[in-house]
Design a protein around this motif. Structure first.
Motif, PDB file in Angstrom:
ATOM      1  N   THR A  13     -30.942  12.152  21.052  1.00  0.00           N
ATOM      2  CA  THR A  13     -31.695  12.247  19.796  1.00  0.00           C
ATOM      3  C   THR A  13     -30.941  11.580  18.652  1.00  0.00           C
ATOM      4  OG1 THR A  13     -32.658  14.334  20.531  1.00  0.00           O
ATOM      5  CG2 THR A  13     -32.767  13.862  18.178  1.00  0.00           C
ATOM      6  N   ARG A  14     -29.644  11.836  18.611  1.00  0.00           N
ATOM      7  CA  ARG A  14     -28.822  11.259  17.541  1.00  0.00           C
ATOM      8  C   ARG A  14     -28.769   9.731  17.647  1.00  0.00           C
ATOM      9  NH1 ARG A  14     -27.380   9.422  14.166  1.00  0.00           N
ATOM     10  NH2 ARG A  14     -25.560   9.506  12.789  1.00  0.00           N
TER      11      ARG A  14
ATOM     12  N   GLN B   5     -29.018  16.247  22.662  1.00  0.00           N
ATOM     13  CA  GLN B   5     -28.532  16.048  21.286  1.00  0.00           C
ATOM     14  C   GLN B   5     -28.015  14.631  21.071  1.00  0.00           C
ATOM     15  OE1 GLN B   5     -25.703  19.257  21.219  1.00  0.00           O
ATOM     16  NE2 GLN B   5     -27.073  20.619  20.042  1.00  0.00           N
TER      17      GLN B   5
ATOM     18  N   ARG C 145     -35.818  19.178  27.057  1.00  0.00           N
ATOM     19  CA  ARG C 145     -34.886  19.632  26.023  1.00  0.00           C
ATOM     20  C   ARG C 145     -34.945  18.723  24.786  1.00  0.00           C
ATOM     21  NH1 ARG C 145     -30.814  23.028  27.432  1.00  0.00           N
ATOM     22  NH2 ARG C 145     -32.506  23.617  28.818  1.00  0.00           N
ATOM     23  N   VAL C 146     -35.078  17.422  25.010  1.00  0.00           N
ATOM     24  CA  VAL C 146     -35.186  16.506  23.871  1.00  0.00           C
ATOM     25  C   VAL C 146     -36.429  16.832  23.038  1.00  0.00           C
ATOM     26  CG1 VAL C 146     -35.396  14.118  23.094  1.00  0.00           C
ATOM     27  CG2 VAL C 146     -34.031  14.625  25.116  1.00  0.00           C
TER      28      VAL C 146
ATOM     29  N   THR D  98     -28.331  20.335  27.023  1.00  0.00           N
ATOM     30  CA  THR D  98     -28.430  20.347  25.563  1.00  0.00           C
ATOM     31  C   THR D  98     -27.597  19.226  24.963  1.00  0.00           C
ATOM     32  OG1 THR D  98     -28.818  22.722  25.570  1.00  0.00           O
ATOM     33  CG2 THR D  98     -28.062  21.745  23.490  1.00  0.00           C
TER      34      THR D  98
ATOM     35  N   LEU E 112     -35.874  19.960  21.054  1.00  0.00           N
ATOM     36  CA  LEU E 112     -34.940  19.763  19.942  1.00  0.00           C
ATOM     37  C   LEU E 112     -35.491  18.870  18.851  1.00  0.00           C
ATOM     38  CD1 LEU E 112     -31.467  19.116  21.633  1.00  0.00           C
ATOM     39  CD2 LEU E 112     -32.146  21.117  20.290  1.00  0.00           C
ATOM     40  N   ALA E 113     -36.149  17.800  19.274  1.00  0.00           N
ATOM     41  CA  ALA E 113     -36.430  16.718  18.325  1.00  0.00           C
ATOM     42  C   ALA E 113     -37.910  16.449  18.116  1.00  0.00           C
ATOM     43  CB  ALA E 113     -35.753  15.430  18.812  1.00  0.00           C
TER      44      ALA E 113
END
Lengths: 169, 169, 169, 169
Positions: C72-73, C69, C96-97, C65, C100-101
Motif C-alpha cells: 500500500t505504501r 502495508q 488484507r490490502v 499485514t 487496510l487500504a
C-alpha cells in the motif's frame, strides 16, 4: 586425475548463433564455452583452441589440411583431441588426418550437430558430451562421435538424408 | 548395425517429477521415455525394463540384490546393460553385481543424476547420454558413467560433498 | 517513458530452488532476478523490494499485514506494485490490502506460480509477464494476474484442485 | 467465463522453424499451437485462424489489406482479436486496420517476435502471453503488445536498431 584434452573449434552448425538484425543463423561468435559451462566435466581438463569459425561448406582444402595438422600435433601433447566441425565437410577433415598421420599419437574425435545449440531442440549437447567421453575411452585413432555412435576413419561419410554419419558401404 | 542394450530403470533423482498438489519432487511416473525421445540414438537398440521407481535411500538389501541379478541376467542376453539408479545407493547395487557375477557377460553401466531431468538445469541428459555411449565402448565389467567420467567397480563410492563418484582411496 | 513499478518478492513456489544436498525444492535464494533478465522489459522501470522468502503456508498473520502495508505504501510512490507470492495464501495478502487500504493509490497486482521457475515446464514466466503488463493497464485496485486471467479483490480464492484462482461464487 | 478471442497467424519470425537440410530458419509449419499448449489459458477461448505463413518482408499490399479486413471482421464476432505477424511490416497491417475500420468493434492486438520461438532464448512466448492478456484488458482499438509494452495505432513504428516498437516522434 583428469585427462588433458585439446578442444579445437572450427565452426559449423553446432556453433551458429542468431543474428537478430539479419534474421539468420551464422557463425559469428562461438557458443562452445556456454555449452561447456552447462556440462559437468570431471574426466577431462580442456585446453580450448579456437582455430576458425566457418560453415564447413566454406572451408578450402587448405582449411582442412590446417585442421588436420593442428589436430595431429595436439594429439602428441595431450591425452586426446576433440574437434568441433561443420558436418557437411567433417569427413574431409577426418580423412585428411588419416592421410597425414595414419594413427595419431592419441585419439582424435570429431563431432558437430545437425541443429545449432541455439535452438530449443538440438543435438549439439548430446554430441559434445559423447565426444568428450569417447576421447577418454577409445584407443589412438581418428573418429566421429555423434548421435550415440562412434565410427572410425577412414571410410566414414555423411548420409545427408538421414542427417548423420555412416560407414562407406 | 545397432547394438541391443537393456535399459533398467529403478528410479532415483534423475526420474523424479513435480507433484503440483503437494509441491514436492518424487518418484511417481518415469520420465525416462521423454529423455530417450530427446536423444538421437543410432548406436543402440533399447529394450526398456522398468524394474522399480524408488529413491535409492528407500531401497532394501533385497532391492539391490534384485537389481544386480536382473542386470547380470540381461547382460547375457544383450550386448550391454544400462541401469538408471538413485545416486545415494548406486554404489551398493554396483558392488552387488561384482559380488554376484564377478565380470558379467557384457558391460553393465550404472548412471543417475544429482539434479532431476524435470529441472531447467540438470545433469540427467548428460549422464544418460554418457551411459548409452560408454556401454558400446567398454569391455565387459561393471561401471558408473556420469559427469564425463567412467569408473569401474569394485571400489567406487559417492562423494556426497562433490555430488559425484570417485574411486576409493 | 517507462512506468516506475515496485516489485515486492515474498517467496513462494515461483521462487523455489533445488537443494542438491537435501534433494528438495525450497525458498532459499531468489531466482526473480534471473527471471527478470530473461524478459524484455520496455514498459516498466522496476524497483526490487526483497521483503521475505517464505513458502506462504509458513506466513504468519503479521507477515500478511506487513506485505499489505508495504504494498500500500509503495503504491503511493510508484505507478504500480507487483507482489510475487506463494499461491496457497496469496488471497490472504490480497484481502488484507483491501481491508487496510480499500483502493490503493495505484494498481497492486499479485502473482505466483504452481510450478517453480526452476522446472523445465513452469508457469512462472507466464505469470510474471502477465503481472508486469497488467500493472500498466489496470486502474487502481488490488488484483491477481495469473494463467491468462486478471481477477480483482475482494472475493478471490484459490481453487486448489484446478491449481488456479477463481472469484468466490 | 472465458472471453472468445480470434487468433490470426500470418507468419513472421515468431513462427519460423529450422530446416535441417537447408540449415536455415523459415516460415514453413506453424509452431503457434505448440506455444499455446505451453501456456495456461484460463481467460480466453481461442479460435485459431491460420491466414498465411509469410515473412512480413514478403507481404504484398494485398496481404496487408486482407489481414486488416479479416481482423476487423473477426473483431465484430469476438471479444477481441490477436494477430501474430512479422515485425518488419507489422505496423503496415496495424495502420491498415485503422484506415479501414477506425475503431474496430473489439480490441485488435498485434504481436510478433525478434527471435523465433524455436530458439533457446526467445521473446516469442513473452509477446504472445502479453497479447493474450492485453486483448482482455484494453478498450476497442488497434494495438501492438510486445516487450512489456502496449502501444496504440496509429503512429507506431518499428525501431530496427532497438529491435522493438515505439510511438512516432
Amino acid at each position: 586425475m583428469k585427462r588433458s584434452i585439446a578442444l579445437i573449434s572450427t565452426g559449423g552448425t553446432i556453433e551458429k548463433t542468431y543474428d537478430e538484425l539479419r534474421g539468420v543463423l551464422s557463425n559469428q561468435v562461438s557458443v562452445l564455452d556456454i555449452m561447456l559451462a552447462s556440462l559437468e566435466l570431471r574426466g577431462v581438463d580442456i585446453q580450448r583452441v579456437q582455430l576458425m569459425n566457418k560453415d564447413s561448406l566454406d572451408m578450402s582444402p587448405e582449411d582442412h589440411t590446417l585442421i588436420a595438422q593442428i589436430a595431429t600435433r595436439l594429439a602428441e601433447a595431450h591425452a586426446g583431441v576433440v574437434v568441433v566441425h561443420g558436418t557437411d565437410r567433417l569427413a574431409v577433415s577426418g580423412e585428411r588426418v588419416v592421410e597425414l598421420a595414419g594413427t595419431p599419437a592419441s585419439p582424435i574425435v570429431l563431432t558437430g550437430a545437425i541443429r545449432p545449440y541455439e535452438l530449443r531442440s538440438t543435438d549439439a549437447l548430446q554430441n559434445l558430451t559423447e565426444a568428450l567421453l569417447a576421447v577418454q575411452l577409445l584407443p589412438a585413432g581418428v573418429y566421429v562421435a555423434m548421435h550415440n555412435q562412434v565410427l572410425q576413419f577412414p571410410g566414414v561419410i555423411k548420409d545427408r538424408n538421414a542427417g548423420t554419419f555412416v560407414k562407406e558401404p
